[in-house]
Design a protein around this motif. Structure first.
Motif, short mmCIF file in Angstrom:
data_model
loop_
_atom_site.label_atom_id
_atom_site.label_comp_id
_atom_site.label_asym_id
_atom_site.label_seq_id
_atom_site.Cartn_x
_atom_site.Cartn_y
_atom_site.Cartn_z
N ALA A 1 0.88 -1.14 0.24
CA ALA A 1 -0.04 -0.37 0.31
C ALA A 1 0.66 1.13 -0.09
O ALA A 1 1.82 1.55 0.80
N GLY A 2 0.62 2.47 -1.01
CA GLY A 2 1.04 3.30 -0.99
C GLY A 2 0.83 4.98 -0.16
O GLY A 2 1.40 5.68 -0.36
N ALA A 3 0.11 4.18 0.18
CA ALA A 3 -0.45 5.41 1.09
C ALA A 3 -1.69 4.97 2.03
O ALA A 3 -2.17 2.85 1.83
N GLY A 4 -2.68 5.44 2.62
CA GLY A 4 -3.42 5.39 3.79
C GLY A 4 -2.74 5.72 4.43
O GLY A 4 -1.77 5.66 4.98
N LYS A 5 -3.57 6.02 5.23
CA LYS A 5 -3.76 6.63 7.01
C LYS A 5 -3.17 5.71 8.05
O LYS A 5 -2.35 5.94 8.39
N LEU A 6 -3.76 4.18 8.10
CA LEU A 6 -3.03 3.67 8.88
C LEU A 6 -1.22 2.61 9.00
O LEU A 6 -0.92 2.22 9.27
N GLU A 7 -1.66 2.21 7.45
CA GLU A 7 -0.16 2.06 6.50
C GLU A 7 0.72 2.71 6.46
O GLU A 7 2.22 2.46 6.30
N THR A 8 0.64 4.45 6.35
CA THR A 8 2.05 5.35 6.36
C THR A 8 2.23 5.50 8.02
O THR A 8 3.06 5.44 8.18
N ALA A 9 0.78 6.21 8.19
CA ALA A 9 1.22 5.37 9.91
C ALA A 9 2.75 3.94 10.59
O ALA A 9 3.51 4.69 11.60
N ASP A 10 2.07 3.40 9.95
CA ASP A 10 2.73 1.92 10.42
C ASP A 10 4.37 2.52 9.75
O ASP A 10 5.20 1.32 10.61
N ALA A 11 4.54 2.29 8.95
CA ALA A 11 6.07 3.41 8.53
C ALA A 11 6.75 4.04 9.87
O ALA A 11 7.91 4.40 9.38
N VAL A 12 5.87 5.41 9.67
CA VAL A 12 6.32 6.06 11.22
C VAL A 12 6.17 5.49 12.29
O VAL A 12 7.58 5.61 12.99
N ILE A 13 5.95 4.39 12.66
CA ILE A 13 5.88 3.41 14.34
C ILE A 13 6.95 3.27 13.95
O ILE A 13 7.91 2.89 14.93
N ARG A 14 7.67 2.29 12.79
CA ARG A 14 8.87 1.37 12.95
C ARG A 14 9.45 2.27 12.85
O ARG A 14 11.25 1.47 13.92
N ASP A 15 9.77 3.49 12.04
CA ASP A 15 10.85 4.19 12.15
C ASP A 15 10.64 4.60 14.08
O ASP A 15 11.98 4.77 14.45
N LEU A 16 9.99 5.16 14.79
CA LEU A 16 10.34 5.37 15.86
C LEU A 16 10.28 4.52 16.74
O LEU A 16 11.00 5.10 18.27
N LEU A 17 9.99 2.76 16.53
CA LEU A 17 10.50 1.80 17.75
C LEU A 17 12.20 1.80 17.10
O LEU A 17 12.70 1.54 18.30
N ARG A 18 12.54 2.15 16.01
CA ARG A 18 14.51 1.77 16.05
C ARG A 18 14.96 3.29 17.11
O ARG A 18 16.09 3.18 17.22
N ILE A 19 14.13 4.66 16.78
CA ILE A 19 15.05 5.78 17.52
C ILE A 19 14.85 5.17 18.41
O ILE A 19 16.09 5.92 19.46
N TYR A 20 13.59 4.61 19.49
CA TYR A 20 13.56 4.58 20.99
C TYR A 20 14.16 3.58 21.27
O TYR A 20 15.07 3.90 22.22
#
Lengths: 394, 394
Positions: free
Chosen positions: A293-312
Motif C-alpha cells: 500500500a503506497g498510501a493510507g492512514k494506518l499504512e503510512t502511520a505503520d511506517a512512521v511507527i517502525r522508524d519511531l521504535l528504531r529511534i526509541y
C-alpha cells in the motif's frame, strides 16, 4: 520517550491511533511512548484524538522548547516545515517525517543537519507508504552498491490508469471518481503530473547513489493528457500504460525519469488500483521487489511507527548520505516513444518508426535520445500531446 | 568485532568474500570486522578464502573457547549444529544462521536460549535468501498482529515447475537439468517433497503468530510425482502449478499447508525460475509482498551480513518469540483439489466434482476437508497420485 507531532491530518491521526491502541502492548515490549503535544495550524478547530488528554497547540515554540526527544512531522507544508525541522534538529531533536516534498527538496540539508547535530532523521513513510524500502536500502548501502531503482510510486495515477483501462472510461470521469473516493486531492497536479513520483525517485536515487539530484533534473512527464484512445491503443498492442519512475547508475551517469510507459513486464502491468511497487538491483542481493500500500492512514502511520521504535531503541541507522558522488544526471538515453497528437508536425514526422506506426494519431517513434524528444514536445502546446516511453522488448 | 564461521560451503565463502572485498568500505562506516576462525569438518581439505590469513580448524572447542563475540553458522548439519549453537549461546556468543533446518526444528529452544543468555539470534538468511523478510516482520510484530503469510519459498521446485511448463519437458529431465545447473542437490528430497518450504513456513508462521508449530503438523505435499500431463491439464485450464506455502491465523486456529496449487493469481503464477515470493498481511500495514533471489552464494551471504551489521551496532532486535500463544494447528479447511491418478478408486470416485471433471485422469474434487483428502491419499501408493489444491476463484 516523549514526542511531539507536527500535523494532525490523515497520517497524524493514524500515528496517534496506533500508539493509543497499542499502548499496553508496546509497554510490555519496553516501549514507553507519550505524545506530549501536537502542533496544528488552527488551534480552535475541534480535534478528536483517541487519547483525549493530548494537548494541541498552534505555537511552534512550544514544541521547539519542549523536552521531547523526537518530533514526528506529518504536515504537507514545504518551506515552513523545512525551517522548523532544521530548528528542531539544531535543538537536538530526532526527526521522523512522512513529508516527501520536504525530504526530496532538502535531502542534502536535512541529512547534513542531522549529522551535524548527531540526531536521527528517518523518512521511511515518505516513499511507498507501508512498504519497507528506505530502511532495507540503508542496510544494503552499508556494504552494497545499488545499480538501479524503479517503480510505480504514485498510487493516485496508477488508480486512474488501471481504472480507465478496466472500465473504458475517460480521464476526467476517473479523476472525479478518484477524488470522490479520497484517492486524489482536489488539486491533483502533484500526482497526475508526476511530481509526487519525481520526489520519491529523487529520494530513493539520492540515497542509493549518494549523489545530489535536483528535482528539476528529473525528466518528468505526467498522465494528465491521457485519453481513452491511448489506453485502447495500448491494449490493442498488448501493453498497459503505467506511470514509471526509473533511475539507473551507469558508469558516472545517473539516468532518471518519471514518465508514462507502455509496459508488458507483469511486475508493472499487473499493478492495479492505488498499489505501489519498487524494484531495486544491487551488487550482492541481485534484485528485490517490494509491493504494498503506497498510501493510507494506518499504512503510512505503520511506517512512521517502525522508524519511531528504531529511534526509541537507538537502533536506527544514523544519516550517512553525504551527496559526495559527482555523478552527472543525464538524459542521454535512447528509447522508443508512443506519441499521440491530433496533428503531426514536421519534427515529429521525421522520427516516426514506419514499421510500427499504422495510424498517425498513434505514433511509435524510432529510438530517440530524449533531447530530440524535448524538441518535439516543445513544438506542441502542453495539453495537445500525450507521450509515453515504450518498454524495450526483452 | 571478532567472529567465527561454522562451515565454509557456498554461503560461507560468500560471507568471507563480501567481508574481504568490502573491508575498507565497512571500516570507513565504522565496522571493523575480523573472521578469526572457520570451523570445517575436514581440516586437510584445501580451502581458498579471499583472505589467505584465515585460520581453519576442525576443532569446535577452538571456536567455543575463543574470544569471538559472534558466530555465523552456515552449515547444513542439523543435530550437531543445534548442540553447538546452544553451547555457543550459553558461552555468551551471538548467533547468526542461514541453516533453516536447525532454525525450524528448534525454533523454541534457540529463541529461549538466546533470551536466557541475552545474546542475539538472527536468521534472516534462513528464509527467502536475500529477501528482507524476517527483520521487517520482527519490526512489525512489535506493534502489529500478523494474519497470514504465504509464498513460493523453494526455488528448486519452482525452477522445475516453471521449466516443465515452459519447455514441455518431463519431471526427470528437468530435475536432471536443475542438478546439472546446481539449482538442485544430488538428493533433491528436501526441495521437491516440500520439506524445505515446510521449514520456512514454520519459521515465518511461528514468529508471526508467536505460536509453537511442529513441522509434522504442517500438511505437506511435494511435486515429485508431477507429470507432463498435469502441467498440460493446468495450462489448458489457464492455471499454473506452483508449490505454495501458506499459513493463516483465524480465530484461535492456524491453518498451515505446503502443497502444489493450481493458481491464476499473477503474484504466484508469474513466478518463474528459482525466484522466491512472500506475501504477508497484517493489522496496520495491510499487505506486503516481497520478491527476490531465494538462494545463491552472494544473495544469501548478503542477508547474513545485514544481520551481522545490526549485531555489530547492537541494533538487532533481541529474540521475543516465546511460543506463548495456544493456537491449534488445524487441517479443517475446505478446498477443491486437482487429483491425477491412473485408476479411480471408490474413495476418490465419491468426491469428484462432476461439473468440472471431463476426464477421469484429471479429477477436480468437490470442496473437501483435508481429512477426507488424507483418506483418499492413503488409498494409493505414494507415487501413484499427484495432488494439487485449486486456487479459489475470487
Amino acid at each position: 520517550m516523549n514526542l511531539a507531532l507536527m500535523g494532525f491530518g490523515t497520517v497524524g491521526t493514524g500515528v496517534e491511533e496506533i500508539l493509543f491502541k497499542k499502548k499496553d502492548f508496546l509497554s510490555q515490549k519496553g516501549f514507553d511512548i507519550n505524545i506530549k503535544k501536537v502542533l496544528i495550524a488552527n488551534a480552535n478547530k475541534k480535534r478528536y484524538p483517541k487519547d483525549d488528554s493530548i494537548e494541541f497547540t498552534a505555537n511552534f515554540d512550544e514544541i521547539l522548547n519542549s523536552d521531547v526527544d523526537t518530533v514526528i512531522d506529518v504536515t504537507s507544508n514545504l518551506e515552513e516545515t523545512y525551517k522548523r525541522i532544521i530548528e528542531l534538529m539544531n535543538a537536538g531533536k530526532n526527526i521522523i517525517t512522512a513529508n516527501k516534498a520536504v525530504v526530496s527538496k532538502y535531502f542534502e540539508e536535512l541529512n547534513e543537519t542531522a549529522r551535524k547535530n548527531n540526531v536521527y532523521f528517518s523518512y521511511e513513510a515518505s516513499v511507498g507508504g507501508a512498504i519497507p524500502i528506505i530502511h532495507p536500502l540503508m542496510e544494503e548501502l552499508q556494504f552494497n552498491e545499488i545499480n538501479s531503482v524503479s517503480g510505480i510510486l504514485n498510487g493516485t495515477s496508477n488508480f486512474i490508469l488501471s481504472e480507465m483501462e478496466e472500465k473504458g472510461l475517460d480521464y476526467d470521469v476517473v479523476l472525479k471518481k478518484a477524488q470522490d473516493l479520497g484517492y486524489a486531492e482536489a488539486d491533483p497536479t502533484a500526482d497526475v503530473c508526476g511530481f509526487d513520483s519525481q520526489r520519491k525517485i529523487r529520494i530513493l536515487s539520492s540515497l542509493s547513489y549518494n549523489a545530489k539530484i535536483k528535482e528539476e533534473e528529473i525528466l518528468t512527464l505526467g498522465i494528465s493528457n491521457i485519453k481513452k484512445s491511448n489506453i485502447e491503443f495500448s491494449k490493442n498492442n498488448n501493453y498497459n500504460i503505467r506511470l514509471i519512475a526509473n533511475s539507473q547508475l551507469k558508469g558516472e551517469k545517473i539516468y532518471i525519469t518519471v514518465m508514462p510507459m507502455l509496459v508488458k513486464d507483469p511486475f508493472f502491468s499487473n499493478t492495479i488500483k492505488s498499489l505501489n511497487k519498487v524494484r531495486v538491483t544491487g551488487e550482492y542481493f541481485g534484485e528485490y521487489r517490494f509491493f504494498g500500500a503506497g498510501a493510507g492512514k494506518l499504512e503510512t502511520a505503520d511506517a512512521v511507527i517502525r522508524d519511531l521504535l528504531r529511534i526509541y531503541n537507538c537502533s536506527e541507522i544514523k544519516p550517512f548520505y553525504t551527496a559526495e558522488k559527482n555523478y552527472k544526471v543525464s538524459t542521454d538515453l535512447e528509447n522508443k516513444y508512443y506519441i499521440s497528437v491530433k496533428e503531426v508536425k514536421d519534427a515529429l514526422y521525421k522520427v516516426i518508426n514506419r514499421d510500427e506506426t499504422n495510424d498517425l494519431h498513434h505514433i511509435i517513434t524510432k529510438n530517440l535520445n530524449f533531447d530530440e524528444l524535448k524538441d518535439i514536445l516543445n513544438s506542441y502546446e502542453e495539453d495537445e500531446i500525450f507521450v509515453a516511453a515504450v518498454e524495450e522488448e526483452k
